[in-house]
Scaffold this motif. Structure first.
Motif, PDB file in Angstrom:
ATOM      1  N   LEU A 195       0.765  -1.231   0.151  1.00 25.00           N
ATOM      2  CA  LEU A 195       0.202  -0.083  -0.184  1.00 25.00           C
ATOM      3  C   LEU A 195       1.037   1.290   0.058  1.00 25.00           C
ATOM      4  CD1 LEU A 195      -2.651   1.612   0.612  1.00 25.00           C
ATOM      5  CD2 LEU A 195      -2.398   1.228   2.986  1.00 25.00           C
ATOM      6  N   GLU A 196       0.685   2.153  -1.009  1.00 25.06           N
ATOM      7  CA  GLU A 196       1.390   3.384  -1.104  1.00 25.06           C
ATOM      8  C   GLU A 196       0.632   4.486  -0.718  1.00 25.06           C
ATOM      9  OE1 GLU A 196       2.938   3.732  -5.175  1.00 25.06           O
ATOM     10  OE2 GLU A 196       4.467   1.975  -4.850  1.00 25.06           O
ATOM     11  N   LEU A 197       0.998   5.214   0.044  1.00 22.74           N
ATOM     12  CA  LEU A 197       0.316   6.478   0.698  1.00 22.74           C
ATOM     13  C   LEU A 197       0.871   7.858   0.647  1.00 22.74           C
ATOM     14  CD1 LEU A 197      -2.434   6.846   2.334  1.00 22.74           C
ATOM     15  CD2 LEU A 197      -0.882   6.439   4.516  1.00 22.74           C
ATOM     16  N   ASN A 198      -0.071   9.014   0.165  1.00 20.61           N
ATOM     17  CA  ASN A 198       0.733  10.338   0.113  1.00 20.61           C
ATOM     18  C   ASN A 198      -0.436  11.024   0.657  1.00 20.61           C
ATOM     19  OD1 ASN A 198       2.425  12.022  -0.180  1.00 20.61           O
ATOM     20  ND2 ASN A 198       2.186  12.386  -2.298  1.00 20.61           N
ATOM     21  N   ASP A 223      -7.458  15.156 -11.878  1.00 22.46           N
ATOM     22  CA  ASP A 223      -7.258  16.390 -11.260  1.00 22.46           C
ATOM     23  C   ASP A 223      -8.257  16.651  -9.765  1.00 22.46           C
ATOM     24  OD1 ASP A 223      -5.621  17.400 -13.260  1.00 22.46           O
ATOM     25  OD2 ASP A 223      -6.829  18.640 -14.183  1.00 22.46           O
ATOM     26  N   TYR A 224      -9.119  15.774  -9.596  1.00 18.89           N
ATOM     27  CA  TYR A 224      -9.823  16.019  -8.557  1.00 18.89           C
ATOM     28  C   TYR A 224      -9.639  15.555  -7.284  1.00 18.89           C
ATOM     29  CZ  TYR A 224     -12.102  11.416  -9.472  1.00 18.89           C
ATOM     30  OH  TYR A 224     -12.155  10.078  -9.895  1.00 18.89           O
ATOM     31  N   TYR A 225      -8.352  15.201  -7.141  1.00 12.90           N
ATOM     32  CA  TYR A 225      -7.943  14.652  -5.705  1.00 12.90           C
ATOM     33  C   TYR A 225      -7.080  15.787  -5.019  1.00 12.90           C
ATOM     34  CZ  TYR A 225      -8.673   9.703  -7.213  1.00 12.90           C
ATOM     35  OH  TYR A 225      -9.094   8.322  -7.575  1.00 12.90           O
ATOM     36  N   THR A 226      -7.542  15.611  -3.715  1.00 11.68           N
ATOM     37  CA  THR A 226      -6.911  16.417  -2.696  1.00 11.68           C
ATOM     38  C   THR A 226      -6.626  15.729  -1.637  1.00 11.68           C
ATOM     39  OG1 THR A 226      -9.330  16.951  -1.821  1.00 11.68           O
ATOM     40  CG2 THR A 226      -8.301  18.312  -3.395  1.00 11.68           C
ATOM     41  N   ARG A 227      -5.522  16.223  -0.732  1.00 15.99           N
ATOM     42  CA  ARG A 227      -5.369  15.660   0.383  1.00 15.99           C
ATOM     43  C   ARG A 227      -4.684  13.981   0.130  1.00 15.99           C
ATOM     44  NH1 ARG A 227      -8.549  18.390   5.627  1.00 15.99           N
ATOM     45  NH2 ARG A 227      -7.435  20.411   5.189  1.00 15.99           N
ATOM     46  N   THR A 228      -5.437  13.192   0.754  1.00 19.47           N
ATOM     47  CA  THR A 228      -4.969  11.791   0.767  1.00 19.47           C
ATOM     48  C   THR A 228      -5.339  11.023  -0.410  1.00 19.47           C
ATOM     49  OG1 THR A 228      -6.105  11.810   2.986  1.00 19.47           O
ATOM     50  CG2 THR A 228      -5.281   9.433   1.986  1.00 19.47           C
ATOM     51  N   THR A 229      -3.915  10.544  -0.821  1.00 18.04           N
ATOM     52  CA  THR A 229      -3.990   9.297  -2.277  1.00 18.04           C
ATOM     53  C   THR A 229      -3.462   8.331  -1.643  1.00 18.04           C
ATOM     54  OG1 THR A 229      -2.106  10.565  -3.044  1.00 18.04           O
ATOM     55  CG2 THR A 229      -3.914  11.692  -3.678  1.00 18.04           C
ATOM     56  N   VAL A 271      13.342  12.261  -8.315  1.00 12.05           N
ATOM     57  CA  VAL A 271      13.770  11.807  -6.822  1.00 12.05           C
ATOM     58  C   VAL A 271      14.137  13.141  -6.095  1.00 12.05           C
ATOM     59  CG1 VAL A 271      15.175  10.699  -5.334  1.00 12.05           C
ATOM     60  CG2 VAL A 271      13.957   9.643  -7.121  1.00 12.05           C
ATOM     61  N   ASP A 272      15.002  14.029  -6.902  1.00 17.53           N
ATOM     62  CA  ASP A 272      15.411  15.373  -6.038  1.00 17.53           C
ATOM     63  C   ASP A 272      14.540  16.515  -6.169  1.00 17.53           C
ATOM     64  OD1 ASP A 272      17.817  13.776  -5.479  1.00 17.53           O
ATOM     65  OD2 ASP A 272      18.576  14.264  -7.520  1.00 17.53           O
ATOM     66  N   ALA A 273      13.249  16.469  -6.890  1.00 19.15           N
ATOM     67  CA  ALA A 273      12.401  17.515  -6.734  1.00 19.15           C
ATOM     68  C   ALA A 273      11.766  17.789  -5.497  1.00 19.15           C
ATOM     69  CB  ALA A 273      11.301  17.025  -7.918  1.00 19.15           C
ATOM     70  N   PRO A 274      11.323  19.077  -5.284  1.00 18.29           N
ATOM     71  CA  PRO A 274      10.480  19.297  -4.116  1.00 18.29           C
ATOM     72  C   PRO A 274       9.344  18.410  -3.845  1.00 18.29           C
ATOM     73  CG  PRO A 274      11.088  21.361  -5.405  1.00 18.29           C
ATOM     74  CD  PRO A 274      11.330  20.165  -6.257  1.00 18.29           C
ATOM     75  N   LYS A 275       9.127  17.924  -2.865  1.00 16.36           N
ATOM     76  CA  LYS A 275       7.840  17.271  -2.538  1.00 16.36           C
ATOM     77  C   LYS A 275       6.651  17.978  -1.857  1.00 16.36           C
ATOM     78  CE  LYS A 275      10.255  13.611  -4.301  1.00 16.36           C
ATOM     79  NZ  LYS A 275      11.656  14.220  -4.385  1.00 16.36           N
ATOM     80  N   ILE A 276       5.394  17.617  -2.308  1.00 20.08           N
ATOM     81  CA  ILE A 276       4.304  18.207  -1.657  1.00 20.08           C
ATOM     82  C   ILE A 276       4.130  17.931  -0.165  1.00 20.08           C
ATOM     83  CG2 ILE A 276       2.875  16.281  -2.222  1.00 20.08           C
ATOM     84  CD1 ILE A 276       1.714  19.895  -2.162  1.00 20.08           C
ATOM     85  N   GLY A 277       4.816  16.751   0.372  1.00 25.75           N
ATOM     86  CA  GLY A 277       4.497  16.452   1.818  1.00 25.75           C
ATOM     87  C   GLY A 277       5.414  17.713   2.417  1.00 25.75           C
ATOM     88  N   GLU A 278       6.301  18.186   1.693  1.00 26.43           N
ATOM     89  CA  GLU A 278       7.191  19.122   2.589  1.00 26.43           C
ATOM     90  C   GLU A 278       6.713  20.515   2.416  1.00 26.43           C
ATOM     91  OE1 GLU A 278      10.482  19.080   0.083  1.00 26.43           O
ATOM     92  OE2 GLU A 278      11.304  17.087   0.387  1.00 26.43           O
ATOM     93  N   THR A 324       4.765   7.414   0.229  1.00 24.74           N
ATOM     94  CA  THR A 324       5.291   7.552  -1.348  1.00 24.74           C
ATOM     95  C   THR A 324       5.198   8.916  -1.657  1.00 24.74           C
ATOM     96  OG1 THR A 324       4.746   5.358  -1.837  1.00 24.74           O
ATOM     97  CG2 THR A 324       5.307   6.740  -3.803  1.00 24.74           C
ATOM     98  N   PRO A 325       6.214   9.778  -1.626  1.00 23.90           N
ATOM     99  CA  PRO A 325       5.938  11.453  -1.792  1.00 23.90           C
ATOM    100  C   PRO A 325       5.939  11.780  -3.174  1.00 23.90           C
ATOM    101  CG  PRO A 325       8.211  10.783  -1.157  1.00 23.90           C
ATOM    102  CD  PRO A 325       7.570   9.607  -1.018  1.00 23.90           C
ATOM    103  N   THR A 326       5.842  10.696  -4.099  1.00 26.22           N
ATOM    104  CA  THR A 326       5.543  11.334  -5.558  1.00 26.22           C
ATOM    105  C   THR A 326       4.430  10.581  -6.220  1.00 26.22           C
ATOM    106  OG1 THR A 326       6.850   9.167  -6.221  1.00 26.22           O
ATOM    107  CG2 THR A 326       7.957  11.111  -5.913  1.00 26.22           C
ATOM    108  N   LEU A 327       3.407   9.885  -5.203  1.00 27.76           N
ATOM    109  CA  LEU A 327       2.188   9.451  -5.589  1.00 27.76           C
ATOM    110  C   LEU A 327       1.145  10.615  -5.745  1.00 27.76           C
ATOM    111  CD1 LEU A 327       0.348   7.104  -6.127  1.00 27.76           C
ATOM    112  CD2 LEU A 327      -0.007   6.926  -3.703  1.00 27.76           C
ATOM    113  N   VAL A 328       0.924  10.926  -6.810  1.00 29.15           N
ATOM    114  CA  VAL A 328      -0.217  12.048  -7.030  1.00 29.15           C
ATOM    115  C   VAL A 328      -1.550  11.626  -7.811  1.00 29.15           C
ATOM    116  CG1 VAL A 328       1.493  13.553  -7.450  1.00 29.15           C
ATOM    117  CG2 VAL A 328       0.680  12.362  -9.224  1.00 29.15           C
ATOM    118  N   ARG A 329      -1.729  10.250  -8.130  1.00 26.80           N
ATOM    119  CA  ARG A 329      -2.724   9.646  -8.949  1.00 26.80           C
ATOM    120  C   ARG A 329      -3.115  10.612 -10.492  1.00 26.80           C
ATOM    121  NH1 ARG A 329      -4.424   5.202  -8.616  1.00 26.80           N
ATOM    122  NH2 ARG A 329      -6.525   5.626  -8.924  1.00 26.80           N
TER     123      ARG A 329
END
Length: 413
Positions: A163-166, A262-268, A220-227, A254-259
């Motif tokens: 299970l990947e979570l972001n 466009d309609y996703y927000t917060r938990t993915t 991998v070196d790009a800024p992550k949304i979690g930060e 998984t900080p790169t998990l975006v789905r």
């Protein structure tokens, strides 16, 4: 010479021999929905094209490449549903479900349509379960839906998955993050390929969804949304993680998990099954707190997931899960020379009306062939019907011969 027809490319037939395992999966899904309080909803197979264009995102792969859209005779643009969430939210708004107790916990199991290259477990017409909770921003609902699918896999015997979570933030924190991401992408333009540039042009977050391993390695070196999460989003995500820990559900951040929509927000989140190349995802979902607003409704939080049935069946196959044995037939009637067939058919009708399964020969087989067919069907009881008497055969016991006039009473007693 008559033409030979085959199923259209990207579709498949689910044959009788495959049905027991399909039905087991569907039965477990429906059983869990009942346990968790999710009620069935059925939406049309096609919707206004604009519904998906507005909610999935004009630049998404779904809208740009994969939708089956057509004009009806009145010139309206309609689209075969590519996913289940937007139609369910549309129905929620249209029928005033916001006036009922919240959240509305809904599910559907239906066909979805996406024009994509057919691969193992990936069809242009495929079956999907969509499970949605609309009307609550409680992080416990996010955790419940994730635990729901985790429990489904456990019940079905699938053990090799992760299970990947972001969290991808919301309107408050995402704009500042996108500025940082765009600045980084400007500095590293040389590492992007055409797909990444195209995704960036529509929604910069979607660069994390590119297929190129070279680009993924660079990102991998790009800024992550979690930060960059705001306090409210961070608290929400921390709560989701605490509740998953309480449920005992293991996950990987998984900080790169975006789905991909466009309609996703917060938990993915995504459940990744046994590897099948790009088709390893067996379920994915997330929160969509702005989707209702996008289609003209009031601000309405929501969260849910979609799970492909064919993908899940592949995971069962890899886990060595065998199809359930088909139920044997209760009574098979074999007709000998001179048997009164009308009486046999009437008796089968009586047995079926009483809830017992019954069958007979319709292929003109010999008596020996009929008895062989009874064995293939696993008949619990085989009745050999003659002109004036019948012989009842049950495995492990002696044959019993009785007059035809007593047969119905004997079988229905």
């Amino acid at each position: 010479m008559s033409p030979r027809f085959e199923a259209p490319r990207g579709t498949h037939d689910v044959l009788p021999a495959e049905q027991p395992l399909w039905q087991r999966v569907i039965a477990e899904l429906e059983s869990l929905c009942a346990l968790y309080g999710y009620r069935r909803i059925q939406t049309p197979v096609f919707e206004d094209t604009e519904l998906f264009a507005r909610t999935s995102g004009a630049g998404s792969d779904v809208v740009q490449k994969e939708m089956y859209s057509f004009e009806d005779r009145a010139g309206r643009s309609l689209t075969l549903r590519p996913e289940g969430t937007a139609p369910i939210v549309r129905a929620y708004l249209e029928h005033g479900l916001h006036r009922e107790p919240q959240p509305q916990k809904l599910f559907t199991i239906a066909t979805m349509y996406r024009y994509a290259a057919p691969q193992k477990g990936r069809y242009r017409e495929h079956y999907q379960a969509s499970v949605e909770a609309i009307g609550s921003n409680d992080p416990a609902v996010d955790a419940e839906l994730i635990q729901f699918y985790n429990e489904l896999l456990r019940r079905l015997g699938v053990t090799h998955y992760r299970l990947e979570l972001n969290s991808i933030g919301d309107r408050n924190c995402r704009p500042a993050y996108l500025e940082r991401l765009n600045a980084w992408l400007d500095e590293h333009e040389d590492v992007l390929d055409d797909e990444a540039r195209q995704k960036r042009a529509t929604t910069p977050l979607r660069v994390f969804d590119v297929k190129s391993e070279r680009v993924q390695t660079a990102l991998v070196d790009a800024p992550k949304i979690g930060e960059s999460l705001c306090e409210a989003c961070r608290e929400h995500f921390d709560a989701v993680r605490r509740y998953l820990d309480a449920y005992g559900v293991a996950y990987e951040l998984t900080p790169t998990l975006v789905r991909g929509l466009d309609y996703y927000t917060r938990t993915t989140w995504q459940f990744e099954g046994p590897e099948h190349g790009a088709q390893s995802t067996i379920s994915g979902g997330g929160r969509y707190d702005y989707l209702a607003e996008e289609i003209g409704g009031p601000a309405t939080p929501g969260v849910g997931f979609g799970a492909g049935i064919e993908r899940l069946l592949l995971a069962l196959e890899d886990a060595g899960v065998e199809a359930p044995a088909e139920e044997p037939i209760d009574v098979f009637f074999a007709c000998d020379e001179g048997a009164p067939r009308e009486r046999v058919l009437a008796l089968m009708g009586s047995l079926r009306a009483a809830g017992r399964t019954a069958d007979t020969d319709y292929a003109g087989r010999s008596l020996k062939g009929q008895l062989t067919q009874a064995g293939r069907l696993g008949a619990r009881l085989t009745v050999v019907v003659g002109a004036a008497a019948a012989t009842i055969r049950t495995a492990g016991t002696q044959d019993v011969e009785i007059p035809l006039d007593e047969l119905e009473e004997r079988l229905t007693a």
